[in-house]
Design a protein around this motif. Structure first.
Motif, short mmCIF file in Angstrom:
data_model
loop_
_atom_site.label_atom_id
_atom_site.label_comp_id
_atom_site.label_asym_id
_atom_site.label_seq_id
_atom_site.Cartn_x
_atom_site.Cartn_y
_atom_site.Cartn_z
N GLY A 20 -1.11 -2.60 -9.74
CA GLY A 20 -2.51 -2.49 -10.08
C GLY A 20 -3.36 -3.71 -9.51
O GLY A 20 -4.30 -3.86 -9.69
N ARG A 21 -2.84 -4.41 -8.52
CA ARG A 21 -3.61 -5.42 -7.76
C ARG A 21 -4.54 -4.82 -6.74
O ARG A 21 -4.05 -3.84 -6.04
N THR A 22 -5.50 -5.23 -6.81
CA THR A 22 -6.42 -4.73 -5.65
C THR A 22 -6.11 -4.82 -4.47
O THR A 22 -5.77 -5.87 -4.16
N ALA A 23 -6.03 -4.04 -3.59
CA ALA A 23 -5.67 -3.97 -2.13
C ALA A 23 -6.86 -4.18 -1.29
O ALA A 23 -7.02 -5.03 -0.42
N ILE A 24 -7.90 -3.22 -1.55
CA ILE A 24 -9.02 -3.27 -0.56
C ILE A 24 -10.15 -3.22 -1.49
O ILE A 24 -10.60 -2.58 -2.44
N VAL A 25 -11.35 -4.32 -1.08
CA VAL A 25 -12.69 -4.11 -1.57
C VAL A 25 -13.57 -3.62 -0.41
O VAL A 25 -13.46 -4.50 0.55
N ASP A 26 -14.52 -2.73 -0.47
CA ASP A 26 -15.32 -2.29 0.61
C ASP A 26 -16.68 -2.00 0.02
O ASP A 26 -16.75 -2.31 -1.00
N ASP A 27 -17.47 -1.41 0.89
CA ASP A 27 -18.76 -1.20 0.39
C ASP A 27 -18.84 -0.04 -0.78
O ASP A 27 -19.91 -0.04 -1.72
N ALA A 28 -17.79 0.58 -0.91
CA ALA A 28 -17.71 1.69 -2.00
C ALA A 28 -16.78 1.21 -3.24
O ALA A 28 -17.08 2.02 -4.22
N GLY A 29 -16.61 0.16 -3.29
CA GLY A 29 -15.88 -0.32 -4.27
C GLY A 29 -14.37 -1.10 -4.06
O GLY A 29 -14.25 -1.61 -2.95
#
Length: 534
Positions: free
Chosen positions: A56-65
Motif C-alpha cells: 500500500g505504500r505509494t510508489a509513484i506520484v506524478d501529474d496524474a496522481g
C-alpha cells in the motif's frame, strides 16, 4: 562528461546493499530473495519485493496522481505480457522495446514490464528528431515503442515499422487499458539488456549497451557515500531516459521509496512542492539548481531536502557554494558517464573544501589520470581521466567500443587530482581551444563570465582564426534584470584571466542550444561563430 550511469542497468549493483539496508526487516529481506529468484536482480524484482512487503505504500506520484507498489507491480506484469506478444519475431526471438516518454508512472511501468518480458529496452531521448529516431530504431531492433501522445508526429515522420503503444490516454491500445487487463506474465527465458543513448552533443547519439547482472562496483559504493534510507521520498527532476535520472529512480525502487516526478521541470512548481512537503532527496542537473536559486521562493528549514543529488553536467564551484549557503550542506556532485557508470562522488564536505570538485571514487571504482604517453600523471598534473569498474558498458550497438587502456576506460575529459585525491575536471578534451599555442578550457572562461551580475548563462567555443588557429568566442544570455555591454564583459574577464583566455568575439543570444540535461550543444555554437561553416 558529467553524466552518470550510476548503477548497473536495473539497479543490480545496488541490490546486495539494499538487502543489507533492510536486513532488520525480515519480511522485506524474504520478499527480496523470493523476487530475485523469480525475476532476477533488477527493477522487476525490486517492484515485486516492495509490493509484497509494502503493497500500500505509494510508489509513484506524478501529474496524474499516485500509484502504490501493489498496483504498479500488477500493471507491470500485465504490460509485460502484452509487450512479449507484440515484440515476438518470426524466428522466435524478441525485438526491443523503445520508451519515448517524459517522467511519469508509465515510463517506470514499461521499464519494469520490458525486463519481465525478457525484451531489451532502448531509452529514447524526447529531443530526438525523426531522422535520428528512425536510425536508432533500425539499428537497435526496436519492435515496440511506448510513447507519449506528443511524440506521435515524430514517430510517424520517422517511418519506423515498430508497433506503437500509447503511454498516456485511455484508448484501447493505451498503457492504462493494458494494465487494467490483469494479464499474467511468466518469468523471462532470457536476460535482457538496457540500451541508453549518448547525449549527442557532438553529433548523432550512439547506443550504449549495459548488461543486466549483479555487481558490487560503483552503485554499492555510492550507497556507502550517500545517506539513502529505506522508504525515502524522492523528487526526480532529471529526465528518466538519461542515465542520471534513471539510476536514481532505480535506487528509489530498490529502497522501496516513494518517487515523485513531473513531465516537465518547472522551477516554480518544484520550489512550491518543497514548501508543502519535505523530500529526502532531490535529483537534479545543475541548471535546475540555478533556476531554483533565481526564485524568491525558499522552503522553511524543516522542509529542506536531506540530500540534493546533482549530475549530468558541470556543477560550478560558485553554484555549489550558493546552493549550500542557502539550503545547507546537503549537496552531492556525482560524476561518470553512460559508458563508464559512476566515477566519483563529491559530498558536502568535499564541496566546501574544494568547490567545483567532482570528488573521489567510491569503493569498487579505480580512477587514474593518464598523460599523453598513457602513463599515470603526477597529482596536480592535468591528463586524461580514466575509470575502471565492473559496471562498464558492453560496447555500442554498432559494434564499436569506448577508448580503453586495459581495464581502464577514458571518459573523454581532461582533469587532475588535488593533494587530497579529489578529481577536478578541466573540460572535455574535444572542447579544448588551442589559440596561439595556448590551451583554453571553456569552463574556466564560462565560470568567470557567469559571475558577472549581468550574465544569466554563457558558453565558450573555439572558432577559426587565420593568425592564431583558433580564437575564443563567447555566447552570452543576459540577465533579464541587468544588461551588460561588450566592453564591460571583456574588461571583466581581462581582470580575472590571462589575455589569451579573453573572448575576442562575444555574441549576445536569447538562449543557448542545450540537451535535455542542460549540456550546451557546442558544435551548433561553433557553426554560428564560423559563418563559413554553415
Amino acid at each position: 562528461m558529467t553524466s552518470s550511469g550510476v548503477v548497473d542497468v536495473a539497479g543490480n549493483s545496488l541490490w546486495s546493499v539494499a538487502l543489507r539496508m533492510g536486513a532488520t526487516d525480515a519480511a522485506l529481506t524474504a520478499a527480496r530473495w523470493w523476487a530475485s529468484i523469480r525475476w532476477g536482480m533488477g527493477s522487476a524484482s525490486a517492484v515485486a519485493a516492495a509490493a509484497l512487503r509494502f503493497g500500500g505504500r505509494t510508489a509513484i506520484v506524478d501529474d496524474a496522481g499516485s500509484i502504490d507498489y501493489r498496483d504498479l507491480d500488477r500493471a507491470a506484469s500485465s504490460v509485460a505480457a502484452r509487450l512479449r506478444a507484440a515484440a515476438a519475431q518470426p524466428d522466435g526471438s524478441l525485438g526491443a522495446v523503445g520508451i519515448l516518454c517524459r517522467n511519469h508512472r508509465w515510463f517506470v511501468a514499461t521499464l519494469v514490464a520490458a525486463e519481465r518480458a525478457g525484451c531489451d529496452t532502448v531509452l529514447l531521448s524526447t529531443a530526438l528528431p525523426a531522422s535520428n529516431l528512425a536510425e536508432v530504431c533500425a539499428r537497435d531492433g526496436v519492435a515496440v515503442i511506448v510513447a507519449d501522445d506528443e511524440f506521435a508526429d515524430v514517430i510517424s515522420q520517422s517511418g519506423t515499422a515498430a508497433t506503437v503503444i500509447e503511454a498516456d490516454g485511455d484508448g484501447t491500445n493505451s498503457m492504462a487499458r493494458i494494465a487494467a487487463e490483469g494479464l499474467p506474465c511468466s518469468p523471462p527465458t532470457r536476460r535482457p539488456k538496457l540500451v541508453l543513448l549518448t547525449s549527442g552533443t557532438t553529433g548523432a547519439p550512439k547506443s550504449a549497451v549495459r548488461p543486466l547482472r549483479t555487481t558490487r562496483s560503483g552503485g554499492t559504493g555510492m550507497l556507502r557515500r550517500v545517506p539513502y534510507r529505506i522508504g525515502d521520498r524522492y523528487f526526480i527532476a532529471a529526465p528518466l531516459f538519461h542515465a542520471w535520472g534513471l539510476s536514481q529512480h532505480f535506487v528509489g525502487l530498490a529502497t522501496a521509496s516513494t518517487i515523485e516526478m513531473r513531465r516537465r521541470f518547472e522551477a516554480t512548481e518544484v520550489a512550491g512542492l518543497m514548501c508543502e512537503r519535505r523530500f529526502d532527496a532531490l535529483v537534479v542537473v545543475p541548471l535546475m539548481l540555478r533556476r531554483m536559486l533565481d526564485l524568491p521562493i525558499e522552503p522553511p528549514p524543516t522542509r529542506r531536502p536531506r540530500m540534493v543529488l546533482s549530475s549530468g553536467n558541470v556543477l560550478s564551484g560558485d553554484l555549489a557554494r550558493e546552493w549550500m549557503d542557502r539550503y545547507g550542506d546537503c549537496l552531492y556532485n556525482v560524476y561518470g558517464s553512460t559508458e563508464t557508470a559512476i566515477g566519483t562522488i563529491a559530498d558536502p564536505v568535499d564541496l566546501r573544501a574544494a568547490p567545483g570538485t567532482v570528488g573521489r571514487p567510491p569503493d569498487g571504482v579505480t580512477l587514474t589520470i593518464l598523460d599523453d604517453d598513457g602513463m599515470p600523471a603526477p597529482k596536480g598534473t592535468r591528463g586524461w581521466v580514466h575509470l575502471a569498474s565492473t559496471a562498464q558498458f558492453l560496447g555500442y550497438t554498432d559494434g564499436s567500443d569506448g577508448d580503453r587502456a586495459g581495464t581502464l576506460m577514458a571518459t573523454g575529459d581532461i582533469g587532475r587530482l588535488d593533494a587530497e585525491g579529489r578529481l577536478h575536471i578541466s573540460g572535455r578534451a574535444n572542447d579544448m581551444i588551442v589559440t596561439g599555442g595556448e590551451n583554453v578550457f571553456p569552463s574556466s572562461v564560462e565560470e568567470v563570465l557567469g559571475r558577472h551580475p549581468g550574465v544569466e548563462v554563457a558558453a565558450v567555443v573555439g572558432v577559426s582564426d587565420p593568425e592564431f588557429g583558433q580564437r575564443v568566442a563567447a555566447f552570452v544570455v543576459q540577465h533579464p534584470r541587468r544588461r551588460v555591454d561588450l566592453d564591460e564583459l571583456r574588461s571583466w574577464v581581462a581582470k580575472r584571466l590571462p589575455s589569451f583566455m579573453v573572448p575576442r568575439d562575444i555574441h549576445f543570444v536569447d538562449a543557448l542550444p542545450m540537451t535535455t540535461t542542460g549540456k550546451v550543444v557546442r558544435h551548433r555554437l561553433a557553426v554560428l561563430g564560423n559563418p563559413d561553416r554553415v
